[in-house]
Write a protein that holds these residues in place. Structure first.
Motif, PDB file in Angstrom:
ATOM      1  N   LEU A 191       0.852  -1.183   0.000  1.00 39.30           N
ATOM      2  CA  LEU A 191       0.000   0.000   0.000  1.00 39.30           C
ATOM      3  C   LEU A 191       0.890   1.235   0.000  1.00 39.30           C
ATOM      4  O   LEU A 191       1.794   1.357   0.820  1.00 39.30           O
ATOM      5  N   GLU A 192       0.634   2.125  -0.942  1.00 39.09           N
ATOM      6  CA  GLU A 192       1.370   3.380  -1.013  1.00 39.09           C
ATOM      7  C   GLU A 192       0.568   4.428  -0.240  1.00 39.09           C
ATOM      8  O   GLU A 192      -0.421   4.960  -0.730  1.00 39.09           O
ATOM      9  N   TRP A 193       0.989   4.678   0.999  1.00 38.55           N
ATOM     10  CA  TRP A 193       0.298   5.652   1.844  1.00 38.55           C
ATOM     11  C   TRP A 193       0.477   7.062   1.305  1.00 38.55           C
ATOM     12  O   TRP A 193      -0.383   7.922   1.444  1.00 38.55           O
ATOM     13  N   HIS A 194       1.638   7.295   0.732  1.00 35.47           N
ATOM     14  CA  HIS A 194       2.056   8.594   0.213  1.00 35.47           C
ATOM     15  C   HIS A 194       3.099   8.277  -0.850  1.00 35.47           C
ATOM     16  O   HIS A 194       3.714   7.210  -0.795  1.00 35.47           O
ATOM     17  N   PRO A 195       3.331   9.131  -1.821  1.00 38.16           N
ATOM     18  CA  PRO A 195       4.345   8.821  -2.835  1.00 38.16           C
ATOM     19  C   PRO A 195       5.727   8.481  -2.248  1.00 38.16           C
ATOM     20  O   PRO A 195       6.516   7.795  -2.889  1.00 38.16           O
ATOM     21  N   LEU A 196       5.998   8.912  -1.028  1.00 39.97           N
ATOM     22  CA  LEU A 196       7.292   8.637  -0.408  1.00 39.97           C
ATOM     23  C   LEU A 196       7.221   7.580   0.697  1.00 39.97           C
ATOM     24  O   LEU A 196       8.244   7.216   1.271  1.00 39.97           O
ATOM     25  N   VAL A 197       6.027   7.080   1.018  1.00 37.83           N
ATOM     26  CA  VAL A 197       5.855   6.114   2.116  1.00 37.83           C
ATOM     27  C   VAL A 197       4.981   4.950   1.653  1.00 37.83           C
ATOM     28  O   VAL A 197       3.860   5.156   1.182  1.00 37.83           O
ATOM     29  N   SER A 198       5.502   3.744   1.789  1.00 42.53           N
ATOM     30  CA  SER A 198       4.720   2.562   1.435  1.00 42.53           C
ATOM     31  C   SER A 198       4.884   1.485   2.509  1.00 42.53           C
ATOM     32  O   SER A 198       5.862   1.478   3.256  1.00 42.53           O
ATOM     33  N   GLN A 199       3.923   0.584   2.556  1.00 39.62           N
ATOM     34  CA  GLN A 199       3.944  -0.500   3.526  1.00 39.62           C
ATOM     35  C   GLN A 199       3.628  -1.805   2.807  1.00 39.62           C
ATOM     36  O   GLN A 199       2.746  -1.857   1.944  1.00 39.62           O
ATOM     37  N   THR A 200       4.356  -2.868   3.149  1.00 38.41           N
ATOM     38  CA  THR A 200       4.104  -4.184   2.590  1.00 38.41           C
ATOM     39  C   THR A 200       3.703  -5.149   3.694  1.00 38.41           C
ATOM     40  O   THR A 200       4.099  -4.996   4.850  1.00 38.41           O
ATOM     41  N   LEU A 201       2.910  -6.145   3.330  1.00 36.77           N
ATOM     42  CA  LEU A 201       2.528  -7.232   4.228  1.00 36.77           C
ATOM     43  C   LEU A 201       2.619  -8.513   3.416  1.00 36.77           C
ATOM     44  O   LEU A 201       2.056  -8.604   2.322  1.00 36.77           O
ATOM     45  N   THR A 202       3.371  -9.502   3.923  1.00 39.48           N
ATOM     46  CA  THR A 202       3.580 -10.755   3.218  1.00 39.48           C
ATOM     47  C   THR A 202       3.356 -11.929   4.157  1.00 39.48           C
ATOM     48  O   THR A 202       3.812 -11.896   5.305  1.00 39.48           O
ATOM     49  N   LEU A 203       2.668 -12.949   3.668  1.00 44.38           N
ATOM     50  CA  LEU A 203       2.462 -14.197   4.405  1.00 44.38           C
ATOM     51  C   LEU A 203       3.034 -15.334   3.568  1.00 44.38           C
ATOM     52  O   LEU A 203       2.581 -15.586   2.450  1.00 44.38           O
ATOM     53  N   LEU A 204       4.080 -16.010   4.089  1.00 50.72           N
ATOM     54  CA  LEU A 204       4.659 -17.191   3.457  1.00 50.72           C
ATOM     55  C   LEU A 204       4.175 -18.409   4.217  1.00 50.72           C
ATOM     56  O   LEU A 204       4.233 -18.431   5.450  1.00 50.72           O
ATOM     57  N   SER A 205       3.705 -19.432   3.509  1.00 49.55           N
ATOM     58  CA  SER A 205       3.197 -20.634   4.170  1.00 49.55           C
ATOM     59  C   SER A 205       3.838 -21.879   3.589  1.00 49.55           C
ATOM     60  O   SER A 205       3.914 -22.045   2.375  1.00 49.55           O
ATOM     61  N   ASN A 206       4.278 -22.759   4.482  1.00 47.79           N
ATOM     62  CA  ASN A 206       4.813 -24.058   4.103  1.00 47.79           C
ATOM     63  C   ASN A 206       3.628 -25.002   4.007  1.00 47.79           C
ATOM     64  O   ASN A 206       2.903 -25.200   4.981  1.00 47.79           O
ATOM     65  N   LEU A 207       3.399 -25.587   2.847  1.00 45.72           N
ATOM     66  CA  LEU A 207       2.228 -26.433   2.641  1.00 45.72           C
ATOM     67  C   LEU A 207       2.369 -27.824   3.250  1.00 45.72           C
ATOM     68  O   LEU A 207       1.408 -28.578   3.287  1.00 45.72           O
ATOM     69  N   HIS A 208       3.544 -28.173   3.751  1.00 46.61           N
ATOM     70  CA  HIS A 208       3.758 -29.507   4.319  1.00 46.61           C
ATOM     71  C   HIS A 208       3.611 -29.537   5.829  1.00 46.61           C
ATOM     72  O   HIS A 208       3.006 -30.456   6.363  1.00 46.61           O
TER      73      HIS A 208
END
Length: 170
Positions: free
Chosen positions: A99-116
């Protein structure tokens, strides 16, 4: 020998990408690894967004549970030591958004899942670029797994035992 193929194709307003690698091992046999990714950029709630979903298969991975670092296949261990792989098992999914909160500030959220083993890793990062010469990143990472899970606590081999690696927050 190594052979690879990449395919890119637009799907509606999204981009579907896939990369596959076929490796002929020196000691015989073949390993197939690949990734399929779908990503999409859009504007919503007066902000720019980017979202993605992805599946990764490592032909070198193991599905032995709990994870035992001493019992990893040689081809996997060698690739981990060389920094060619960063995962131990075979199948994973990833979901994420920026998400780009502002042209100079962004935030990421990532979920990695092991399927085993069902373990996951959640990561968020806030990036700020106040000028061309400055960049600030602040993040938080949380492993969501139990003892013996890849994103939990893996028992280290002797002489380090009974120490573990993984788990906790950063």
């Amino acid at each position: 020998g190594v052979a690879g193929v990449s395919v890119r194709h637009s799907l509606g307003g999204a981009l579907l990408r896939t990369d596959w690698l076929l490796t002929d091992l020196d000691d015989g046999g073949w390993k197939v690894s690949g990734i399929v990714n779908l990503d999409y950029s859009f504007t919503g709630l007066a902000h720019n967004w980017y979202a993605f979903g992805e599946y990764f298969h490592s032909g070198f991975g193991t599905n032995t549970q709990p994870v035992a670092l001493t019992g990893l296949p040689t081809a996997l261990r060698d690739r981990l030591l060389r920094g060619e792989l960063f995962t131990i098992m075979q199948d994973y999914t990833a979901l994420g958004a920026r998400l780009e909160w502002h042209p100079l500030v962004s935030q990421t959220l990532t979920l990695l899942s092991n399927l085993h083993d069902g373990s996951s890793l959640v990561q968020t990062q806030l990036s700020c670029e106040p000028s061309d010469a400055q960049h600030l990143d602040v993040g938080y990472l949380k492993n969501l797994g139990g003892r013996g899970d890849e994103y939990g606590e893996i028992l280290l081999p002797p002489p380090a035992a009974p120490l573990t690696t993984g788990g906790g927050s950063q």
